[in-house]
Design an enzyme around this catalytic site. Sequence first.
Site, PDB file in Angstrom:
ATOM      1  N   ASP A  45       0.842  -1.200   0.000  1.00 47.75           N
ATOM      2  CA  ASP A  45       0.000   0.000   0.000  1.00 47.75           C
ATOM      3  C   ASP A  45       0.878   1.251   0.000  1.00 47.75           C
ATOM      4  O   ASP A  45       0.373   2.373  -0.017  1.00 47.75           O
ATOM      5  CB  ASP A  45      -1.028  -0.012   1.138  1.00 47.75           C
ATOM      6  CG  ASP A  45      -0.396  -0.067   2.515  1.00 47.75           C
ATOM      7  OD1 ASP A  45       0.841  -0.176   2.599  1.00 47.75           O
ATOM      8  OD2 ASP A  45      -1.139   0.009   3.512  1.00 47.75           O
ATOM      9  N   SER A  46       2.197   1.052  -0.033  1.00 46.27           N
ATOM     10  CA  SER A  46       3.123   2.166  -0.304  1.00 46.27           C
ATOM     11  C   SER A  46       2.778   2.810  -1.643  1.00 46.27           C
ATOM     12  O   SER A  46       3.208   3.923  -1.933  1.00 46.27           O
ATOM     13  CB  SER A  46       4.575   1.665  -0.318  1.00 46.27           C
ATOM     14  OG  SER A  46       4.713   0.526  -1.146  1.00 46.27           O
ATOM     15  N   GLU A 183       9.880  -4.043  10.054  1.00 44.70           N
ATOM     16  CA  GLU A 183      10.255  -2.759   9.457  1.00 44.70           C
ATOM     17  C   GLU A 183      10.847  -1.808  10.496  1.00 44.70           C
ATOM     18  O   GLU A 183      10.230  -1.536  11.532  1.00 44.70           O
ATOM     19  CB  GLU A 183       9.030  -2.124   8.785  1.00 44.70           C
ATOM     20  CG  GLU A 183       9.349  -0.773   8.167  1.00 44.70           C
ATOM     21  CD  GLU A 183       8.313  -0.278   7.162  1.00 44.70           C
ATOM     22  OE1 GLU A 183       7.357  -1.005   6.841  1.00 44.70           O
ATOM     23  OE2 GLU A 183       8.483   0.865   6.698  1.00 44.70           O
TER      24      GLU A 183
HETATM   25  O1  KIV Z   1       3.596  -1.056   1.531  1.00 45.26           O
HETATM   26  C1  KIV Z   1       4.760  -1.502   1.440  1.00 45.26           C
HETATM   27  O2  KIV Z   1       5.458  -1.310   0.442  1.00 45.26           O
HETATM   28  C2  KIV Z   1       5.292  -2.250   2.572  1.00 45.26           C
HETATM   29  C3  KIV Z   1       6.764  -2.481   2.612  1.00 45.26           C
HETATM   30  C4  KIV Z   1       7.442  -1.233   3.046  1.00 45.26           C
HETATM   31  C5  KIV Z   1       7.131  -3.629   3.460  1.00 45.26           C
HETATM   32  O3  KIV Z   1       4.560  -2.628   3.435  1.00 45.26           O
END
Ligand code: KIV
Length: 266
Positions: A45-46, A183
Amino acid sequence: MPRLTTLDIRQMKEKGEPIAMVTAYDATFARLIDQAGADMLLVGDSLGMVVQGHESTLPVTMEHMIYHCQAVVRGSQRAMVVGDLPFMSYQVSVERALENAGRLLAEGGCHAVKLEGGERSAAAARAMVQAGIPVVGHLGLTPQSVYALGGFKVQGKTEEAARRLIDDAKRLEDAGVFAIVLETIPVPVAEAITRSLAVPTIGIGAGVHCDGQVLVSYDMLGLFEELTPKFVKRYDDLGARTRVAVRAYVDEVKARTFPSDEFSFR
Ligand code: KIV
């Protein structure tokens, strides 16, 4: 080429073979990252930040996730595709969590889902696992809680916070998750968690002792320049290279040197 499965991922920990996970949001990048040998593709969700331009991951919806998961699944062949459950898609009730996790598999085509939180998400994770949905946990800096955490900060720095992380990891493992993302936590804490679990840990800003690593593709390729955490290694500078390439195109259009005969039909 057969897709990697949860069994392959677990076996990689048993054999001591590091797991390489990278985020992808569309078919073209998914294809490139898959061809480069990544074991797992995370439709994170990044995408709310690096694709949609928001300041956090919170505005991402189930519809957005399903759309991007479909594209990533279409573009890849070998890697296992994990889709993030977005903010508020699994926190309200176990029933809603199960329904949304099912949608990421049935409609998005993903092979597993990821959710944030330890104890608070364990019941939802357990229900998903019991329904046959492979689940990845996510502990430490959980971006969906960015406002509660006071920003994108290192987690698990005190002894008590570290102990809570270790307990949370155990709770997730007991709930049946097949891997846990760690993380932005101190290296010794990530190492202790990794040693205490049978399931693999996948670190981002959590040091070298995790069973695998994950990076956001836009960060590692230098495409997302707004925020660069300390743990991001830039393997290329595609942001700068894109500007140079597009500037060359713009200059040629302005000079009427593109398209030349080579790119035209007679
Ligand atoms: O949303 C994302 O890309 C993530 C990663 C940072 C692990 O959760």
